[in-house]
Design an enzyme around this catalytic site. Structure first.
Site, mmCIF file in Angstrom:
data_model
loop_
_atom_site.group_PDB
_atom_site.id
_atom_site.type_symbol
_atom_site.label_atom_id
_atom_site.label_comp_id
_atom_site.label_asym_id
_atom_site.label_seq_id
_atom_site.Cartn_x
_atom_site.Cartn_y
_atom_site.Cartn_z
ATOM 1 C CB CYS A 64 -1.027 -0.072 1.200
ATOM 2 S SG CYS A 64 -2.430 1.068 0.670
ATOM 3 C CD GLU A 109 -0.615 -5.301 6.487
ATOM 4 O OE1 GLU A 109 -0.570 -5.900 5.626
ATOM 5 O OE2 GLU A 109 -0.555 -4.186 6.701
ATOM 6 C CG HIS A 138 -2.981 -2.995 4.345
ATOM 7 N ND1 HIS A 138 -2.179 -2.491 5.218
ATOM 8 C CD2 HIS A 138 -3.601 -2.074 3.552
ATOM 9 C CE1 HIS A 138 -2.161 -1.051 5.078
ATOM 10 N NE2 HIS A 138 -2.923 -0.941 4.051
#
Ligand code: GLN
Length: 192
Positions: free
Chosen positions: A79, A173, A171
Site C-alpha cells: 500500500c 498482514e 494489506h
C-alpha cells in the site's frame, strides 16, 4: 533463520511482525539505518505515504533503502510502501524512492470505497483466492519492462514483481492467509 526488517517509522508495523513470526522468520523493527545492514529482506508497510516518505528522508533511510534494493536484496512494499517504492505518483509531487519501475495513483478506488475485501486471483499462489484487504489503496497504472503483473482487480493492476522487488496495493498482514509473506520469504531464500 531469515531476518526480515519491517520499516517502523509509521503504519501497519505490528501486523507484519506477527505474520512474519507465524511464517517462521525473524522479524526486526527497523528504526535506525544501521539495522538495515543486518537484514536479508525489507518490508515497507502501509500507512500514510506522505508521512512515511518524509520520515524516510528525515531519518536518513532514503539512500540506505535504495542501496539495499540495488544490491538485489528483496524489498516488499504494501500500500503506502508500494507508493514509496514507485517511480512516480501520477498528479502529485511526492518524493519516491524510485526503485520499482511503476507509475501509481493514490486513493484510486474512489472516496466512497474506503476499504474493501476482495477474493483475489493470484495464479502464482495457487487456485484458492486470496482474501485481499484494500484500505484507501493505490493502483498501478503503468509498468516498465520486466515488471510482472501478479494480480488485478477489475482490470486494475494491484500486485507486481520485478526480480527482488514485490509490491501490492492491499494489506496482506491484515488477513489470516500467510501465502504472500511466504512467497516473499521464498524470494529472500532464493537470493540468499
Ligand atoms: N492512502 C494512503 C496513501 O496514499 C495509503 C493507504 C494505506 O497504506 N493503507 O498514502
Amino acid at each position: 533463520m531469515i531476518k526480515i526488517g519491517v520499516l517502523a517509522l509509521q503504519g501497519a508495523v505490528r501486523e507484519h511482525i506477527q505474520m512474519l513470526k507465524n511464517c517462521g522468520a525473524t522479524p526486526i523493527e527497523i528504526k535506525r539505518i544501521k539495522q538495515v545492514d543486518d537484514i536479508d529482506g525489507l518490508i515497507i508497510p502501509g500507512g500514510e505515504s506522505t508521512t512515511i516518505g518524509k520520515l524516510i528522508v528525515d531519518y536518513g533511510f532514503f539512500d540506505k533503502i535504495k542501496e539495499f534494493a540495488n544490491l538485489e536484496k528483496p524489498v516488499y512494499g504494501t500500500c503506502a510502501g508500494l507508493i514509496l517504492m514507485s517511480k512516480r505518483v501520477i498528479g502529485e509531487s511526492i518524493k519516491t524512492l524510485n526503485i520499482m519501475d511503476i507509475e501509481v495513483r493514490r486513493n484510486a478506488f474512489g472516496r466512497q470505497i474506503d476499504s474493501m475485501e476482495v477474493g483475489l486471483k493470484i495464479p502464482k499462489l495457487g487456485e484458492k483466492e486470496y482474501p485481499a484487504i484494500f484500505i484507501r489503496a493505490p493502483i498501478i497504472e503503468n509498468i516498465g519492462e520486466q515488471v510482472e503483473t501478479l494480480a488485478k482487480v477489475d482490470g486494475k493492476i494491484v500486485m507486481v514483481q520485478k526480480k527482488n522487488l514485490l509490491v501490492s496495493s492491499f494489506h496482506p498482514e491484515l488477513s489470516d492467509d500467510n501465502r504472500i509473506h511466504n512467497y516473499f520469504l521464498n524470494l529472500v531464500d532464493k537470493i540468499l
